[in-house]
Write a protein that holds these residues in place. Structure first.
Motif, PDB file in Angstrom:
ATOM      1  N   ALA A  34      31.178  33.818  38.531  1.00  0.00           N
ATOM      2  CA  ALA A  34      30.712  35.173  38.193  1.00  0.00           C
ATOM      3  C   ALA A  34      31.794  35.989  37.479  1.00  0.00           C
ATOM      4  CB  ALA A  34      30.263  35.900  39.455  1.00  0.00           C
ATOM      5  N   ASP A  35      33.061  35.825  37.887  1.00  0.00           N
ATOM      6  CA  ASP A  35      34.143  36.561  37.220  1.00  0.00           C
ATOM      7  C   ASP A  35      34.234  36.175  35.739  1.00  0.00           C
ATOM      8  OD1 ASP A  35      35.410  38.356  38.903  1.00  0.00           O
ATOM      9  OD2 ASP A  35      36.884  36.917  39.659  1.00  0.00           O
ATOM     10  N   SER A  38      31.364  37.602  33.858  1.00  0.00           N
ATOM     11  CA  SER A  38      31.563  39.043  33.707  1.00  0.00           C
ATOM     12  C   SER A  38      32.568  39.319  32.576  1.00  0.00           C
ATOM     13  CB  SER A  38      32.064  39.605  35.039  1.00  0.00           C
ATOM     14  OG  SER A  38      32.518  40.915  34.881  1.00  0.00           O
ATOM     15  N   ARG A  39      33.642  38.541  32.541  1.00  0.00           N
ATOM     16  CA  ARG A  39      34.669  38.768  31.503  1.00  0.00           C
ATOM     17  C   ARG A  39      34.077  38.543  30.109  1.00  0.00           C
ATOM     18  NH1 ARG A  39      38.219  35.288  34.454  1.00  0.00           N
ATOM     19  NH2 ARG A  39      38.838  36.522  36.237  1.00  0.00           N
ATOM     20  N   ARG A  73      40.282  49.097  35.118  1.00  0.00           N
ATOM     21  CA  ARG A  73      40.694  48.749  36.491  1.00  0.00           C
ATOM     22  C   ARG A  73      41.249  49.989  37.199  1.00  0.00           C
ATOM     23  NH1 ARG A  73      44.241  44.521  35.304  1.00  0.00           N
ATOM     24  NH2 ARG A  73      46.102  45.768  35.547  1.00  0.00           N
ATOM     25  N   VAL A  76      38.157  52.452  37.830  1.00  0.00           N
ATOM     26  CA  VAL A  76      37.055  52.181  38.773  1.00  0.00           C
ATOM     27  C   VAL A  76      37.530  51.899  40.195  1.00  0.00           C
ATOM     28  CG1 VAL A  76      35.438  51.392  37.013  1.00  0.00           C
ATOM     29  CG2 VAL A  76      36.829  49.696  38.230  1.00  0.00           C
ATOM     30  N   PHE A  77      38.736  51.328  40.353  1.00  0.00           N
ATOM     31  CA  PHE A  77      39.160  51.037  41.716  1.00  0.00           C
ATOM     32  C   PHE A  77      39.742  52.281  42.407  1.00  0.00           C
ATOM     33  CE2 PHE A  77      39.189  46.544  40.063  1.00  0.00           C
ATOM     34  CZ  PHE A  77      38.008  46.213  40.717  1.00  0.00           C
ATOM     35  N   GLU A  87      29.268  48.517  37.492  1.00  0.00           N
ATOM     36  CA  GLU A  87      28.533  47.367  38.066  1.00  0.00           C
ATOM     37  C   GLU A  87      27.067  47.390  37.635  1.00  0.00           C
ATOM     38  OE1 GLU A  87      31.262  46.852  42.118  1.00  0.00           O
ATOM     39  OE2 GLU A  87      29.244  47.682  42.292  1.00  0.00           O
ATOM     40  N   HIS A  91      26.412  43.812  36.221  1.00  0.00           N
ATOM     41  CA  HIS A  91      25.807  42.857  37.164  1.00  0.00           C
ATOM     42  C   HIS A  91      24.462  42.278  36.704  1.00  0.00           C
ATOM     43  CE1 HIS A  91      28.514  43.944  40.860  1.00  0.00           C
ATOM     44  NE2 HIS A  91      29.195  43.541  39.799  1.00  0.00           N
ATOM     45  N   VAL A  94      25.288  39.557  34.308  1.00  0.00           N
ATOM     46  CA  VAL A  94      25.856  38.388  35.014  1.00  0.00           C
ATOM     47  C   VAL A  94      24.730  37.633  35.732  1.00  0.00           C
ATOM     48  CG1 VAL A  94      27.414  37.696  36.894  1.00  0.00           C
ATOM     49  CG2 VAL A  94      28.138  39.449  35.268  1.00  0.00           C
ATOM     50  N   LEU A 116      31.842  39.121  44.960  1.00  0.00           N
ATOM     51  CA  LEU A 116      31.119  40.156  45.716  1.00  0.00           C
ATOM     52  C   LEU A 116      29.894  39.593  46.431  1.00  0.00           C
ATOM     53  CD1 LEU A 116      31.413  43.036  43.070  1.00  0.00           C
ATOM     54  CD2 LEU A 116      32.953  42.474  44.956  1.00  0.00           C
ATOM     55  N   TRP A 150      50.606  42.284  39.162  1.00  0.00           N
ATOM     56  CA  TRP A 150      50.164  43.597  39.663  1.00  0.00           C
ATOM     57  C   TRP A 150      51.063  44.021  40.822  1.00  0.00           C
ATOM     58  CZ3 TRP A 150      44.092  43.357  40.370  1.00  0.00           C
ATOM     59  CH2 TRP A 150      43.509  43.009  39.140  1.00  0.00           C
ATOM     60  N   ASN A 161      38.095  48.255  47.746  1.00  0.00           N
ATOM     61  CA  ASN A 161      36.763  48.257  47.140  1.00  0.00           C
ATOM     62  C   ASN A 161      35.997  46.973  47.454  1.00  0.00           C
ATOM     63  OD1 ASN A 161      36.231  50.671  45.084  1.00  0.00           O
ATOM     64  ND2 ASN A 161      38.427  50.260  45.182  1.00  0.00           N
TER      65      ASN A 161
HETATM   66  C1  LIG Z   1      37.386  46.414  36.605  1.00  0.00           C
HETATM   67  C2  LIG Z   1      37.687  45.228  35.701  1.00  0.00           C
HETATM   68  C3  LIG Z   1      37.538  45.632  34.235  1.00  0.00           C
HETATM   69  C4  LIG Z   1      39.149  44.788  35.930  1.00  0.00           C
HETATM   70  O1  LIG Z   1      39.413  43.657  35.135  1.00  0.00           O
HETATM   71  P1  LIG Z   1      40.655  42.690  35.450  1.00  0.00           P
HETATM   72  O2  LIG Z   1      40.801  41.775  34.286  1.00  0.00           O
HETATM   73  O3  LIG Z   1      41.802  43.531  35.844  1.00  0.00           O
HETATM   74  O4  LIG Z   1      40.237  41.881  36.753  1.00  0.00           O
HETATM   75  P2  LIG Z   1      39.212  40.649  36.911  1.00  0.00           P
HETATM   76  O5  LIG Z   1      37.920  40.961  36.210  1.00  0.00           O
HETATM   77  O6  LIG Z   1      39.906  39.391  36.576  1.00  0.00           O
HETATM   78  O7  LIG Z   1      38.899  40.725  38.478  1.00  0.00           O
HETATM   79  C5  LIG Z   1      39.919  40.374  39.408  1.00  0.00           C
HETATM   80  C6  LIG Z   1      39.388  40.475  40.788  1.00  0.00           C
HETATM   81  O8  LIG Z   1      39.068  41.829  41.101  1.00  0.00           O
HETATM   82  C7  LIG Z   1      38.019  41.842  42.035  1.00  0.00           C
HETATM   83  N1  LIG Z   1      36.879  42.640  41.504  1.00  0.00           N
HETATM   84  C8  LIG Z   1      36.368  42.640  40.242  1.00  0.00           C
HETATM   85  N2  LIG Z   1      35.334  43.495  40.152  1.00  0.00           N
HETATM   86  C9  LIG Z   1      35.186  44.028  41.377  1.00  0.00           C
HETATM   87  C10 LIG Z   1      34.297  44.980  41.932  1.00  0.00           C
HETATM   88  N3  LIG Z   1      33.326  45.530  41.161  1.00  0.00           N
HETATM   89  N4  LIG Z   1      34.431  45.306  43.235  1.00  0.00           N
HETATM   90  C11 LIG Z   1      35.388  44.763  44.011  1.00  0.00           C
HETATM   91  N5  LIG Z   1      36.278  43.852  43.554  1.00  0.00           N
HETATM   92  C12 LIG Z   1      36.168  43.496  42.250  1.00  0.00           C
HETATM   93  C13 LIG Z   1      37.604  40.372  42.253  1.00  0.00           C
HETATM   94  O9  LIG Z   1      38.276  39.850  43.367  1.00  0.00           O
HETATM   95  C14 LIG Z   1      38.092  39.715  41.009  1.00  0.00           C
HETATM   96  O10 LIG Z   1      38.294  38.335  41.204  1.00  0.00           O
HETATM   97  C15 LIG Z   1      36.740  44.019  36.012  1.00  0.00           C
HETATM   98  O11 LIG Z   1      37.052  43.472  37.267  1.00  0.00           O
HETATM   99  C16 LIG Z   1      35.268  44.384  35.978  1.00  0.00           C
HETATM  100  O12 LIG Z   1      34.686  44.507  34.915  1.00  0.00           O
HETATM  101  N6  LIG Z   1      34.643  44.549  37.176  1.00  0.00           N
HETATM  102  C17 LIG Z   1      33.255  44.912  37.263  1.00  0.00           C
HETATM  103  C18 LIG Z   1      32.372  43.700  37.213  1.00  0.00           C
HETATM  104  C19 LIG Z   1      32.360  42.977  38.533  1.00  0.00           C
HETATM  105  O13 LIG Z   1      31.849  43.498  39.534  1.00  0.00           O
HETATM  106  N7  LIG Z   1      32.909  41.765  38.550  1.00  0.00           N
HETATM  107  C20 LIG Z   1      32.943  40.949  39.740  1.00  0.00           C
HETATM  108  C21 LIG Z   1      32.149  39.693  39.589  1.00  0.00           C
HETATM  109  S1  LIG Z   1      30.544  39.906  38.899  1.00  0.00           S
END
Ligand SMILES: CC(C)(COP(=O)(O)OP(=O)(O)OC[C@H]1O[C@@H](n2cnc3c(N)ncnc32)[C@H](O)[C@@H]1O)[C@@H](O)C(=O)NCCC(=O)NCCS
Ligand SMILES: Nc1ncnc2c1ncn2[C@@H]1O[C@H](COP(=O)(O)OP(=O)(O)OP(=O)(O)O)[C@@H](O)[C@H]1O
Length: 199
Positions: A34-35, A38-39, A73, A76-77, A87, A91, A94, A116, A150, A161
């Motif tokens: 899923a990651d 999503s990317r 990042r 949203v966090f 999301e 989502h 995805v 998630l 990080w 989160n």
């Molecule tokens: C906020 C974003 C841009 C940060 O990107 P970044 O390259 O720094 O991180 P990456 O995508 O590699 O995620 C790293 C880790 O963060 C955590 N994470 C990612 N999204 C979320 C979320 N919505 N809630 C909680 N944890 C999350 C997961 O453990 C993930 O493996 C990205 O995570 C994103 O678009 N998130 C929203 C989409 C989502 O929910 N993805 C999760 C799988 S569908």
């Protein structure tokens, strides 16, 4: 034809999900990540980018039109409403791609690598078993620092989160404790899982 085993794979950030997914893939499982999906939706020209630009503004795009990941990042966090908004854009896209990859799979075991999974109630009924990769928060922070550079505060913001560790463990059918950086241990666990799930 027998329907494939459906194994959900989850864990907190830095727990070792992707590492376990790679090991299961080497055993012959089809991994749906899923990651990674999503990317792809947030690359330049990705399906999520028009809605992200409209909702969050051009400031969240890098020069090439891809998502500015660090900026998003940090945003949203620290801001659950913004995270939910993001999301709601990503989502469904995805979900569509996961359905397509599931239909295309011919493996006896499909692994759904979903960070998630525990947070989304629709997942459990679609799975035969839920596998949780578990480790301590200190290990999560150390690993994400080593892998992605990080600082602890950034990783802790993501962890806040996500579901608490105890909730993930409560949702698990199978737990693999992955607190030491011992790849041989994880390999043994992957081989045992592969046998159990028909690979
Ligand atoms: C906020 C974003 C841009 C940060 O990107 P970044 O390259 O720094 O991180 P990456 O995508 O590699 O995620 C790293 C880790 O963060 C955590 N994470 C990612 N999204 C979320 C979320 N919505 N809630 C909680 N944890 C999350 C997961 O453990 C993930 O493996 C990205 O995570 C994103 O678009 N998130 C929203 C989409 C989502 O929910 N993805 C999760 C799988 S569908
Ligand atoms: N058993 C292990 N032995 C050695 N290194 C490990 C082990 N488990 C995890 N790691 C390392 O820790 C880091 C985080 O692991 P991984 O990327 O698999 O976690 P993840 O749960 O998929 O994280 P994220 O949620 O951020 O995508 C990686 O650099 C990985 O190589």
């Amino acid at each position: 034809m027998k329907s494939p085993a459906r194994l959900g794979l989850t864990g907190g950030i830095g727990s070792g999900k992707s590492t376990m997914a790679r090991l299961l893939q080497a055993e012959g499982a089809d991994v749906i990540d899923a990651d990674a999906i999503s990317r792809r939706t947030t690359e330049a020209g990705g399906k999520a980018m028009p809605a992200i630009e409209k909702t969050f503004g051009r400031a969240f795009l890098a020069a090439d039109g891809a998502l500015d990941r660090q900026r998003m990042r940090d945003h949203v966090f620290a801001n659950p409403d913004a995270r939910h908004t993001l999301e709601r854009i990503i989502h469904p896209l995805v979900g569509d791609e996961i359905r397509q990859q599931t239909e295309a799979s011919i493996s006896p075991c499909i692994v759904f690598d979903v960070p998630l999974l525990v947070e989304s109630p629709h997942w459990r009924p679609q799975l035969d078993r839920v596998l949780v990769i578990d480790c301590s928060p200190a290990t999560q922070i150390r690993r994400v620092n080593a892998r992605s550079g990080w600082d602890a505060a950034t990783t802790e913001a993501v962890m806040r989160n996500q579901s608490p560790r105890a909730w993930r463990l409560a949702a698990a059918d199978i737990v693999v404790f992955n607190d030491t950086d011992d790849i041989a241990l994880l390999e043994r666990a992957a081989k045992a899982l592969a046998m159990r799930f028909g690979l």
